[in-house]
Design a protein around this motif. Sequence first.
Motif, short mmCIF file in Angstrom:
data_model
loop_
_atom_site.label_atom_id
_atom_site.label_comp_id
_atom_site.label_asym_id
_atom_site.label_seq_id
_atom_site.Cartn_x
_atom_site.Cartn_y
_atom_site.Cartn_z
N ASP A 1 16.10 -2.45 -5.64
CA ASP A 1 16.49 -3.73 -5.08
C ASP A 1 15.80 -3.97 -3.73
N VAL A 2 15.85 -2.96 -2.85
CA VAL A 2 15.26 -3.10 -1.51
C VAL A 2 13.74 -3.25 -1.61
N MET A 3 13.12 -2.43 -2.44
CA MET A 3 11.66 -2.50 -2.54
C MET A 3 11.20 -3.85 -3.08
N LEU A 4 11.92 -4.36 -4.06
CA LEU A 4 11.55 -5.67 -4.62
C LEU A 4 11.82 -6.80 -3.62
N THR A 5 12.91 -6.66 -2.86
CA THR A 5 13.20 -7.69 -1.85
C THR A 5 12.11 -7.70 -0.78
N VAL A 6 11.69 -6.52 -0.34
CA VAL A 6 10.61 -6.41 0.65
C VAL A 6 9.35 -7.08 0.10
N TRP A 7 9.05 -6.79 -1.15
CA TRP A 7 7.84 -7.35 -1.78
C TRP A 7 7.91 -8.88 -1.85
N ARG A 8 9.06 -9.39 -2.31
CA ARG A 8 9.18 -10.84 -2.50
C ARG A 8 9.24 -11.60 -1.20
N ARG A 9 9.78 -10.95 -0.18
CA ARG A 9 9.94 -11.68 1.09
C ARG A 9 8.83 -11.38 2.09
N ALA A 10 7.84 -10.62 1.66
CA ALA A 10 6.80 -10.17 2.59
C ALA A 10 6.17 -11.36 3.33
N ALA A 11 6.03 -12.49 2.62
CA ALA A 11 5.39 -13.65 3.24
C ALA A 11 6.23 -14.22 4.39
N SER A 12 7.53 -13.94 4.38
CA SER A 12 8.37 -14.51 5.43
C SER A 12 8.52 -13.57 6.62
N TYR A 13 7.88 -12.39 6.54
CA TYR A 13 7.95 -11.46 7.67
C TYR A 13 7.20 -12.04 8.86
N ASP A 14 7.85 -11.99 10.03
CA ASP A 14 7.24 -12.53 11.24
C ASP A 14 7.17 -11.43 12.29
N ALA A 15 5.93 -10.99 12.58
CA ALA A 15 5.74 -9.86 13.49
C ALA A 15 6.23 -10.17 14.91
N ARG A 16 6.37 -11.46 15.24
CA ARG A 16 6.86 -11.78 16.58
C ARG A 16 8.34 -11.50 16.72
N LEU A 17 9.05 -11.51 15.59
CA LEU A 17 10.50 -11.34 15.63
C LEU A 17 10.94 -9.89 15.54
N ALA A 18 10.22 -9.09 14.78
CA ALA A 18 10.67 -7.71 14.59
C ALA A 18 9.51 -6.85 14.09
N SER A 19 9.61 -5.56 14.38
CA SER A 19 8.64 -4.63 13.81
C SER A 19 8.92 -4.49 12.32
N VAL A 20 7.94 -3.95 11.58
CA VAL A 20 8.11 -3.82 10.13
C VAL A 20 9.32 -2.95 9.79
N SER A 21 9.47 -1.81 10.51
CA SER A 21 10.57 -0.92 10.13
C SER A 21 11.92 -1.56 10.43
N THR A 22 11.99 -2.38 11.49
CA THR A 22 13.24 -3.08 11.78
C THR A 22 13.55 -4.09 10.69
N ILE B 1 12.95 -9.60 24.89
CA ILE B 1 13.51 -8.36 25.45
C ILE B 1 13.95 -7.50 24.28
N ARG B 2 13.14 -6.64 23.87
CA ARG B 2 13.50 -5.77 22.76
C ARG B 2 12.63 -4.53 22.83
N LEU B 3 12.91 -3.59 22.00
CA LEU B 3 12.13 -2.37 22.04
C LEU B 3 10.68 -2.65 21.74
N ALA B 4 9.78 -1.95 22.41
CA ALA B 4 8.37 -2.15 22.15
C ALA B 4 8.04 -1.68 20.74
N ARG B 5 6.87 -2.07 20.25
CA ARG B 5 6.46 -1.66 18.92
C ARG B 5 6.45 -0.14 18.79
N GLU B 6 6.84 0.29 17.65
CA GLU B 6 6.90 1.73 17.50
C GLU B 6 5.56 2.27 17.07
N ASN B 7 5.49 3.56 17.24
CA ASN B 7 4.33 4.27 16.76
C ASN B 7 4.88 5.62 16.42
#
Lengths: 136, 219
Positions: A8-29, A69-75
């Motif tokens: 379920d999670v993997m498919l949701t990530v796949w389907r919503r990938a286009a709506s991911y906005d790097a300005r709002l959150a890191s990928v892992s968040t 104001i949020r945590l910096a990008r992770e590495n």
Amino acid sequence: MADELVQDVMLTVWRRAASYDARLASVSTWVYTIARNRRIDVIRRQRRVDWDPTDPALVPEPEPNAAEIRLARENGKQLNVALTALPPEQLDVMRRAFFEDKSHTTIASEMNVPLGTVKSRIRLALTRLRASMEQN
Amino acid sequence: MARFHPPEDMVIDHAVGTLAEAQSLFVASHVSLCPDCRVLVREVEEAGGLLLHAIDPVPVDQRLREAVLSNLHHVDENDWHEARFIADTATLRAVPEPLRSHMAVNLHEIPWQRVTSKLARYDLPNRDPRFVVRMLKIAAGSRMPKHEHGGMELTMVLAGAFTDDRGRYGRGDVALGDPSIRHSPIAEDGEDCLCLTVVEGGLSLSGPIGKVVNLFYKF
């Protein structure tokens, strides 16, 4: 059930990938919030209710950059350093809260410590993670 | 800007996803009106991302892998279109998400139930018997009947304002009640005070009028 959730999670990530906005959150968040929401929907059979960043009724941040104001990008490396640097009792509380679906109250009774102790451990852990991310 | 917030542990439990749905509805609606609490929610979600990232990967079995891959192009309509209530302007201005979609009715269409001449209530859908989720409308300038709480009571102002012995509560402000508190807020003059309240374990009115009201209403 675990398999169903993974799928379920993997498919949701796949389907919503286009709506991911790097300005709002890191990928892992972003992935974390999807997994959290699906866990609530699928396992607890409740509905995730949340605020909507596009809501016209939203009270905006006083300054344009306050949202940043949020945590910096992770590495990978910095991250593990930050996490392993947490005192074990703080890490323990964080794991129980984030991965074991337990509220502050449940954690307090399980660990046989006052609710205030759980609150302060989570708060301290969040502060430390933020501080070490900002340093980097 | 809200000056009174929900307890911090409730905001964190909401962000982690362990808060009961009824209370999450309340906290998330406050978060819409409160940039300060939004920062806290984001921090918790970032921390969740960090913890997730730090877990060692676990291989999935072949069957699951194939199931995921074969479903990649299957589009689930429900997944894309979350039900959103289309509200009128007045409702849109006063009621933040996720409460607005949960109400699914415009403010002027709410079938209010009168409790007293100064107080009306409207119970919102809620599947969790541990909580009562309710809109309250207190007439401008009037005092709410004294009441006692069985459990934790959260009240948030959406329109108008009220004052109690702890201060003035305006839009987005959250008043907390617990079993040890008997309070009787007064709505400010000028505008009816509209509130969202989530009560754990019910709520009862005290005082002579309240006792009579209790006979007729499970409040």
